[in-house]
Design a protein around this motif. Structure first.
Motif, short mmCIF file in Angstrom:
data_model
loop_
_atom_site.label_atom_id
_atom_site.label_comp_id
_atom_site.label_asym_id
_atom_site.label_seq_id
_atom_site.Cartn_x
_atom_site.Cartn_y
_atom_site.Cartn_z
N PRO A 13 -4.92 33.29 -26.82
CA PRO A 13 -5.21 32.21 -25.87
C PRO A 13 -6.23 31.24 -26.47
CG PRO A 13 -6.17 34.28 -25.11
CD PRO A 13 -5.38 34.59 -26.33
N ILE A 14 -6.09 29.98 -26.07
CA ILE A 14 -7.05 28.97 -26.49
C ILE A 14 -8.34 29.21 -25.71
CG2 ILE A 14 -7.54 26.49 -26.52
CD1 ILE A 14 -4.50 26.04 -26.60
N PRO A 15 -9.48 29.17 -26.36
CA PRO A 15 -10.75 29.35 -25.62
C PRO A 15 -10.87 28.32 -24.50
CG PRO A 15 -11.14 29.43 -27.98
CD PRO A 15 -9.69 29.02 -27.79
N PHE A 16 -11.42 28.77 -23.37
CA PHE A 16 -11.50 27.94 -22.19
C PHE A 16 -12.15 26.58 -22.46
CE2 PHE A 16 -13.82 26.54 -18.37
CZ PHE A 16 -12.74 26.29 -17.55
N GLU A 17 -13.25 26.55 -23.15
CA GLU A 17 -13.95 25.30 -23.39
C GLU A 17 -13.11 24.32 -24.20
OE1 GLU A 17 -16.56 24.17 -21.81
OE2 GLU A 17 -16.54 26.08 -20.75
N GLU A 18 -12.25 24.81 -25.07
CA GLU A 18 -11.36 23.92 -25.84
C GLU A 18 -10.22 23.40 -24.97
OE1 GLU A 18 -9.86 25.39 -29.58
OE2 GLU A 18 -11.73 26.48 -29.93
N ALA A 19 -9.76 24.19 -24.02
CA ALA A 19 -8.61 23.82 -23.19
C ALA A 19 -9.00 23.08 -21.92
CB ALA A 19 -7.82 25.08 -22.83
N ARG A 20 -10.24 23.15 -21.52
CA ARG A 20 -10.68 22.62 -20.23
C ARG A 20 -10.28 21.16 -19.99
NH1 ARG A 20 -15.80 24.14 -17.19
NH2 ARG A 20 -15.58 22.85 -15.35
N GLY A 21 -10.55 20.28 -20.93
CA GLY A 21 -10.22 18.86 -20.76
C GLY A 21 -8.74 18.63 -20.55
N ALA A 22 -7.92 19.29 -21.34
CA ALA A 22 -6.47 19.12 -21.22
C ALA A 22 -5.96 19.69 -19.90
CB ALA A 22 -5.76 19.79 -22.40
N VAL A 23 -6.51 20.81 -19.48
CA VAL A 23 -6.10 21.43 -18.21
C VAL A 23 -6.49 20.54 -17.04
CG1 VAL A 23 -6.49 23.39 -16.66
CG2 VAL A 23 -6.12 23.78 -19.10
N GLU A 24 -7.70 20.00 -17.06
CA GLU A 24 -8.13 19.10 -15.98
C GLU A 24 -7.27 17.85 -15.92
OE1 GLU A 24 -12.29 18.35 -16.64
OE2 GLU A 24 -12.90 20.21 -15.66
N ALA A 25 -6.96 17.27 -17.07
CA ALA A 25 -6.12 16.07 -17.11
C ALA A 25 -4.72 16.37 -16.59
CB ALA A 25 -6.06 15.52 -18.53
N ARG A 83 -4.96 16.82 -12.76
CA ARG A 83 -5.10 15.51 -12.09
C ARG A 83 -3.78 14.76 -12.07
NH1 ARG A 83 -9.28 14.81 -15.11
NH2 ARG A 83 -11.26 15.34 -14.23
N SER A 84 -3.09 14.75 -13.20
CA SER A 84 -1.81 14.06 -13.31
C SER A 84 -0.79 14.65 -12.34
CB SER A 84 -1.30 14.14 -14.74
OG SER A 84 -0.04 13.53 -14.86
N GLU A 85 -0.72 15.96 -12.27
CA GLU A 85 0.21 16.63 -11.37
C GLU A 85 -0.10 16.33 -9.91
OE1 GLU A 85 0.91 21.18 -10.12
OE2 GLU A 85 1.17 20.77 -12.26
N ARG A 86 -1.37 16.37 -9.54
CA ARG A 86 -1.78 16.08 -8.16
C ARG A 86 -1.54 14.62 -7.80
NH1 ARG A 86 -1.14 19.54 -5.21
NH2 ARG A 86 -2.51 18.57 -3.72
N THR A 87 -1.81 13.71 -8.74
CA THR A 87 -1.56 12.29 -8.51
C THR A 87 -0.08 12.05 -8.29
OG1 THR A 87 -3.48 11.65 -9.82
CG2 THR A 87 -1.77 9.97 -9.50
#
Length: 106
Positions: free
Chosen positions: A9-21, A24-28
């Motif tokens: 797995p990708i470390p959380f801190e490395e993946a956080r920005g991509a996951v948040e984006a 957001r995109s999915e919710r929008t």
């Protein structure tokens, strides 16, 4: 080949920005489509595009082989599946189009 690295797995801190984006995109996209579906229902019931706060755009008569810029590849096929007076929302990325078919000509 020197070695095989097992999947990890990708470390959380490395993946956080991509996951948040992505979240957001999915919710929008979901919220935009829900609003467009409500607009389409109202327009099919007789409301005008302007009443719903939408800027109407009229396309010239289309054939099944046409393509409308700014739409998805299946947009024209979806429009041809609709009956005159029917309106529906078609998702386009984070946006959505509200489409009403005014007439079908031979």
């Amino acid at each position: 080949l020197d070695a095989v690295t097992p999947p990890a797995p990708i470390p959380f801190e490395e993946a956080r920005g991509a996951v948040e984006a992505a979240w957001r995109s999915e919710r929008t996209a979901a919220a935009t489509l829900a609003r467009a579906e409500a607009d389409a229902e109202a327009i099919a019931g007789g409301a005008g595009f302007e009443e719903r706060g939408l800027a109407p755009a009229t396309e010239p008569p289309l054939t099944r082989r046409d393509f409308v810029a700014g739409t998805t590849p299946d947009f024209v096929a979806a429009a041809f599946a609709m009956a005159p007076g029917q309106a529906r929302a078609i998702p386009v990325g984070e946006s959505a189009l509200v489409v009403r078919v005014d007439a079908v000509e031979p």
